[in-house]
Motif scaffolding. Structure first.
Motif, short mmCIF file in Angstrom:
data_model
loop_
_atom_site.label_atom_id
_atom_site.label_comp_id
_atom_site.label_asym_id
_atom_site.label_seq_id
_atom_site.Cartn_x
_atom_site.Cartn_y
_atom_site.Cartn_z
N TRP A 211 -35.46 29.67 -3.96
CA TRP A 211 -35.85 31.07 -4.03
C TRP A 211 -37.34 31.20 -3.70
CZ3 TRP A 211 -35.00 27.88 -8.11
CH2 TRP A 211 -36.03 27.71 -9.03
N ALA B 299 -34.18 39.31 -7.31
CA ALA B 299 -34.56 38.02 -6.75
C ALA B 299 -33.33 37.36 -6.13
CB ALA B 299 -35.16 37.13 -7.83
N ASP C 15 -41.01 32.68 -4.72
CA ASP C 15 -41.87 33.18 -5.79
C ASP C 15 -43.28 33.27 -5.22
OD1 ASP C 15 -43.17 33.89 -8.08
OD2 ASP C 15 -42.16 32.42 -9.36
N ARG D 147 -39.44 37.16 -13.90
CA ARG D 147 -38.76 36.76 -12.66
C ARG D 147 -39.60 37.12 -11.45
NH1 ARG D 147 -36.65 40.71 -9.52
NH2 ARG D 147 -36.32 42.79 -10.42
N PRO D 148 -39.35 36.46 -10.30
CA PRO D 148 -40.10 36.80 -9.08
C PRO D 148 -39.70 38.18 -8.57
CG PRO D 148 -39.09 34.62 -8.93
CD PRO D 148 -38.50 35.30 -10.13
#
Length: 438
Positions: free
Chosen positions: A97, A66, A99, A55-56
């Motif tokens: 989102w 995140a 990243d 995940r970021p």
């Protein structure tokens, strides 16, 4: 113009020429930015450079959760089913989102974003619809999905889906009710320590203009959060509540007015002659069966719930009035036979021969009775005279038989009671507060 000062475009062209000379000579010296998109995608998503399983990072590159912003666009609502308590909706669902692993050079603003059609190439939030019954993607002509990657690492995921969602309903006020149907979205595996969903600021939910529903009107919608805690942790959850108001005009025409007409038709029996037995019986039985059929048809289109609905009160009272009209004729028929028997008794008394000696003996017996009995008889006579002076009594004396009096009283009583019931019914269900409906 000073020809010694090179333009900005020429400087960019010279830089690209020395770094990638073969690309600058394509298309008569113009830069092929589509080829640059391919190179950038290979650069940021190439083997060993990006892992979609991780995940970021959190805000500002921290190890926090995140943050995913969500917004939806409601395209259509095809049906709201009362029996199965579900509704179908088609919507465009969007997530966004950051990243930072996907940052790239935008070539001086020439590349606004990169577009992907394969969601498995980048990390995706594990969002699911918790109250979903059925759902499918749209693949005509091409899959209706895209992923945009912006130079700063922002990722926008958009997809068009159709869902059938459960909608528990409270039908106590049916068909004068309002229903709230929810759309719930939650994380399946990532807890709030790793992933948090937030509504996008500024119109998180949009609805298509001129949204048409056959039996409902969308009054308003509200967004909220519904985080859930389980044994494995706390999970982020979003929900939108759609408030639907049922259109009453359909039920007024199809149910309420026909029921009123059946009740009024059953009152015609009060105006028919007492001797028209076949007509009054057939009228009462026909209206009763029609009302029963109407009631069963209404219940067939609704789920079998354990509580009483507003429509049950209406149909039940209307059925009672129709049944009461049939029972009224049975009472009139019985009273008519009693009147005939009384008339026969009077005729027999007139035919009897009066014995004078018997009258003398009766008079002597009256003289010997106790004074208390005499006073009681006088009191009864006074009460009888007082009752005769009553206006209602005088009006009823115009109808010599009891059967006729019952019909006349029914002509007034049934409409008055039915009007009183309507007043109580509509004032109760139309002006009820919203808190009581819940």
């Amino acid at each position: 113009m000073d020809i010694r000062r090179p333009s900005c475009a020429l400087i960019i062209l010279l830089v690209l020429y020395f770094t990638h000379p073969t690309e600058c000579i394509q298309n008569n010296g113009k830069i092929n930015f589509r080829e640059k998109e391919k190179q950038i995608l290979d650069q940021i998503l190439g083997p060993g450079r990006y892992d979609a399983r991780i995940r970021p990072s959190g805000i500002n590159g921290t190890d926090g959760p995140a943050v995913v912003s969500v917004n939806i666009f409601v395209r259509s609502i095809s049906k709201i089913d009362d029996v199965t308590m579900e509704y179908s909706v088609q919507l465009t669902f969007r997530e966004q989102w950051l990243d930072e692993r996907l940052k790239f050079n935008n070539l001086g603003g020439r590349l606004k974003y990169l577009t992907l059609t394969e969601a498995n190439r980048v990390w995706m939030p594990d969002l699911f619809f918790s109250n979903e019954k059925e759902g499918h993607f749209h693949n005509i002509i091409m899959p209706n999905v895209y992923i945009r990657i912006f130079p700063n690492g922002n990722v926008l995921y958009s997809i068009r889906i159709s869902l059938t969602l459960s909608c528990p309903m409270n039908l106590k006020l049916y068909p004068l009710d309002k229903q709230t149907c929810s759309l719930r979205m939650a994380s399946y595996g990532w807890t709030t320590d790793d992933l948090v969903f937030l509504w996008k600021e500024g119109d998180p939910v949009q609805v298509v203009k001129n949204l048409h529903l056959p039996r409902f009107t969308l009054e308003k919608f509200l967004t909220d959060y519904c985080n859930s805690k389980t044994n494995t942790g706390e999970y982020s959850c979003l929900k939108v509540d759609l408030l639907f108001k049922r259109e009453f005009s359909y039920y007024l025409i199809q149910i309420y007015i026909p029921c009123c007409m059946l009740v009024i038709v059953s009152w015609v029996s009060f105006w028919l002659d007492q001797g028209a037995v076949p007509a009054r019986v057939s009228l009462g039985v026909t209206t009763l069966l029609t009302m029963a059929t109407q009631s069963s048809g209404i219940n067939a289109s609704l789920p079998p719930v354990s509580y009483t609905k507003a429509i049950d009160v209406w149909t039940g009272v209307c059925l009672t009035f129709v049944f009461g009209a049939l029972l009224e004729f049975a009472l009139v028929n019985y009273a008519s036979r009693s009147d005939m028997h009384r008339e026969n008794m009077k005729k027999n008394k007139k035919d009897m021969v009066i014995d004078p000696q018997a009258n003398i003996d009766a008079a002597s017996d009256m003289m010997d009775t106790d004074s208390n009995t005499t006073f009681a008889m006088l009191a009864r006579c006074e009460v009888h005279i007082t009752r005769q002076k009553n206006c209602c009594r005088l009006w009823m004396s115009k109808f010599p038989t009891r059967s006729k009096r019952i019909d006349v009283i029914s002509r007034i009583t049934f409409p008055l009671v039915f009007a009183l019931f309507n007043l109580i019914y509509w004032s109760t269900y139309l002006f009820r507060d919203e808190d009581e409906e819940k």
